[in-house]
Design a protein around this motif. Structure first.
Motif, mmCIF file in Angstrom:
data_model
loop_
_atom_site.group_PDB
_atom_site.id
_atom_site.type_symbol
_atom_site.label_atom_id
_atom_site.label_comp_id
_atom_site.label_asym_id
_atom_site.label_seq_id
_atom_site.Cartn_x
_atom_site.Cartn_y
_atom_site.Cartn_z
ATOM 1 N N GLN A 62 0.847 -1.177 0.000
ATOM 2 C CA GLN A 62 0.000 0.000 0.000
ATOM 3 C C GLN A 62 0.888 1.234 0.000
ATOM 4 O OE1 GLN A 62 -2.472 -0.571 3.417
ATOM 5 N NE2 GLN A 62 -3.677 -2.169 2.445
ATOM 6 N N ALA A 63 0.277 2.401 -0.118
ATOM 7 C CA ALA A 63 1.027 3.649 -0.273
ATOM 8 C C ALA A 63 2.085 3.845 0.811
ATOM 9 C CB ALA A 63 0.069 4.832 -0.302
ATOM 10 N N SER A 64 1.743 3.643 2.076
ATOM 11 C CA SER A 64 2.727 3.886 3.139
ATOM 12 C C SER A 64 3.912 2.933 3.015
ATOM 13 C CB SER A 64 2.083 3.766 4.519
ATOM 14 O OG SER A 64 1.565 2.472 4.714
ATOM 15 N N GLY A 65 3.665 1.694 2.661
ATOM 16 C CA GLY A 65 4.745 0.733 2.461
ATOM 17 C C GLY A 65 5.609 1.099 1.268
ATOM 18 N N LEU A 66 4.989 1.597 0.214
ATOM 19 C CA LEU A 66 5.738 2.038 -0.960
ATOM 20 C C LEU A 66 6.626 3.227 -0.614
ATOM 21 C CD1 LEU A 66 2.797 1.718 -3.472
ATOM 22 C CD2 LEU A 66 4.897 0.343 -3.524
ATOM 23 N N LEU A 67 6.070 4.172 0.149
ATOM 24 C CA LEU A 67 6.860 5.331 0.566
ATOM 25 C C LEU A 67 8.018 4.911 1.463
ATOM 26 C CD1 LEU A 67 3.889 7.767 1.123
ATOM 27 C CD2 LEU A 67 5.687 8.020 -0.606
ATOM 28 N N GLU A 86 14.447 15.912 -3.250
ATOM 29 C CA GLU A 86 13.162 16.112 -3.925
ATOM 30 C C GLU A 86 12.172 15.014 -3.555
ATOM 31 O OE1 GLU A 86 13.424 16.706 -8.160
ATOM 32 O OE2 GLU A 86 15.044 18.166 -7.921
ATOM 33 N N MET A 87 12.646 13.771 -3.544
ATOM 34 C CA MET A 87 11.744 12.665 -3.215
ATOM 35 C C MET A 87 11.314 12.720 -1.762
ATOM 36 S SD MET A 87 9.817 10.237 -4.062
ATOM 37 C CE MET A 87 10.236 9.893 -5.748
ATOM 38 N N ALA A 88 12.173 13.177 -0.872
ATOM 39 C CA ALA A 88 11.784 13.312 0.537
ATOM 40 C C ALA A 88 10.613 14.280 0.669
ATOM 41 C CB ALA A 88 12.976 13.772 1.374
ATOM 42 N N GLU A 89 10.648 15.371 -0.079
ATOM 43 C CA GLU A 89 9.560 16.353 -0.036
ATOM 44 C C GLU A 89 8.287 15.785 -0.666
ATOM 45 O OE1 GLU A 89 7.536 19.859 0.867
ATOM 46 O OE2 GLU A 89 9.338 18.936 1.686
ATOM 47 N N ILE A 90 8.421 15.108 -1.787
ATOM 48 C CA ILE A 90 7.257 14.473 -2.424
ATOM 49 C C ILE A 90 6.651 13.442 -1.476
ATOM 50 C CG2 ILE A 90 6.517 12.946 -4.304
ATOM 51 C CD1 ILE A 90 8.709 14.333 -6.055
ATOM 52 N N SER A 91 7.490 12.650 -0.859
ATOM 53 C CA SER A 91 7.016 11.607 0.071
ATOM 54 C C SER A 91 6.297 12.214 1.268
ATOM 55 C CB SER A 91 8.186 10.748 0.550
ATOM 56 O OG SER A 91 8.712 9.997 -0.521
ATOM 57 N N ARG A 92 6.839 13.308 1.794
ATOM 58 C CA ARG A 92 6.196 13.991 2.929
ATOM 59 C C ARG A 92 4.783 14.420 2.544
ATOM 60 N NH1 ARG A 92 4.915 18.835 4.610
ATOM 61 N NH2 ARG A 92 5.775 19.903 2.806
ATOM 62 N N LYS A 93 4.644 15.027 1.380
ATOM 63 C CA LYS A 93 3.336 15.471 0.906
ATOM 64 C C LYS A 93 2.414 14.278 0.650
ATOM 65 C CE LYS A 93 5.181 19.619 -1.306
ATOM 66 N NZ LYS A 93 5.427 20.244 -2.621
ATOM 67 N N ILE A 170 0.291 22.522 -12.231
ATOM 68 C CA ILE A 170 -0.128 21.808 -11.017
ATOM 69 C C ILE A 170 1.060 21.148 -10.337
ATOM 70 C CG2 ILE A 170 -2.488 21.420 -11.790
ATOM 71 C CD1 ILE A 170 -1.654 18.493 -12.377
ATOM 72 N N THR A 171 2.229 21.776 -10.388
ATOM 73 C CA THR A 171 3.445 21.129 -9.895
ATOM 74 C C THR A 171 3.581 21.059 -8.389
ATOM 75 O OG1 THR A 171 4.664 23.182 -10.109
ATOM 76 C CG2 THR A 171 4.842 21.600 -11.930
ATOM 77 N N SER A 172 2.924 21.905 -7.641
ATOM 78 C CA SER A 172 3.170 21.865 -6.205
ATOM 79 C C SER A 172 1.897 21.595 -5.429
ATOM 80 C CB SER A 172 3.801 23.169 -5.728
ATOM 81 O OG SER A 172 2.884 24.217 -5.859
ATOM 82 N N ALA A 173 2.007 20.695 -4.483
ATOM 83 C CA ALA A 173 0.880 20.383 -3.598
ATOM 84 C C ALA A 173 1.064 21.153 -2.302
ATOM 85 C CB ALA A 173 0.820 18.888 -3.310
ATOM 86 N N PRO A 174 -0.003 21.697 -1.738
ATOM 87 C CA PRO A 174 0.135 22.412 -0.476
ATOM 88 C C PRO A 174 0.576 21.491 0.656
ATOM 89 C CG PRO A 174 -2.054 22.741 -1.421
ATOM 90 C CD PRO A 174 -1.345 21.700 -2.236
ATOM 91 N N ASP A 175 1.241 22.056 1.606
ATOM 92 C CA ASP A 175 1.610 21.282 2.793
ATOM 93 C C ASP A 175 0.442 21.312 3.782
ATOM 94 O OD1 ASP A 175 1.699 23.774 4.025
ATOM 95 O OD2 ASP A 175 3.882 23.886 3.992
#
Length: 182
Positions: A62-67, A86-93, A170-175
């Motif tokens: 599932q998503a959490s396991g993939l992250l 970059e991936m750390a930030e994507i993963s956090r979001k 649509i490149t950035s997702a809000p925190d």
């Protein structure tokens, strides 16, 4: 399984309740976007692992396991420092978005004369947590997930395929605080 008359009664009830229709449609949009992000997380792990058996690594994850898997792979130096950041930030979001998604998907929606709510089990105290639910918030979460989909696909395209970075509206997702990620 519901009988034909029961199904028709439920259909008529749903059609007569515009608030429920709006919430259901917004929920469907958000769930579709979350599934797309999860698909890209699977692809990212598979590409990072490599080889013809890489799909076996992500089977049933599932998503959490993939992250978690992405973090472990990156922590051992599989990509550049820039790519790892970059991936750390994507993963956090992603973790924030999937936590919110799970509340809506695994909770029970209560629609009454007042505001609609999602009820979820509180695993700490055994009680029930109540969260307001609005169609607009579900759509916003779906849009945040669409941003994450773009970021994941762009991360793969740039860091794993070597293509130049592209910009997208649509490149950035809000925190969590609702601030833009850029």
């Amino acid at each position: 399984m519901a009988e034909g008359k029961d199904v028709e009664a439920l259909r008529r009830h749903w059609q007569a309740n515009p608030e429920q229709q709006e919430l259901d449609l917004a929920l469907g949009f958000m769930v579709r976007q979350a599934a797309t992000v999860e698909f890209f997380l699977h692809q990212t792990v598979r590409r990072l692992v490599g080889g013809r058996h890489a799909a076996l690594v992500t089977l049933s994850m599932q998503a959490s396991g993939l992250l978690d898997a992405i973090k472990r792979i990156i922590d051992v130096g599989a990509v550049s420092e820039e790519a790892a950041e970059e991936m750390a930030e994507i993963s956090r979001k992603c973790r924030i978005a999937f936590k919110e998604r799970n509340k809506h998907v695994h909770g029970v929606r209560m629609i009454g004369t007042g505001a609609s709510e999602i009820w979820t089990n509180n695993r700490r105290n055994g009680g029930i947590d109540q969260h307001p639910v609005e169609a607009e918030k579900l759509v916003e979460l779906g849009i945040d997930l669409a941003r994450l989909e773009f970021q994941l696909s762009e991360w793969n395209r740039h860091h794993l395929d070597g293509h130049p970075k592209r910009r997208n509206r649509i490149t950035s997702a809000p925190d969590q605080a609702g601030n833009s990620g850029e």
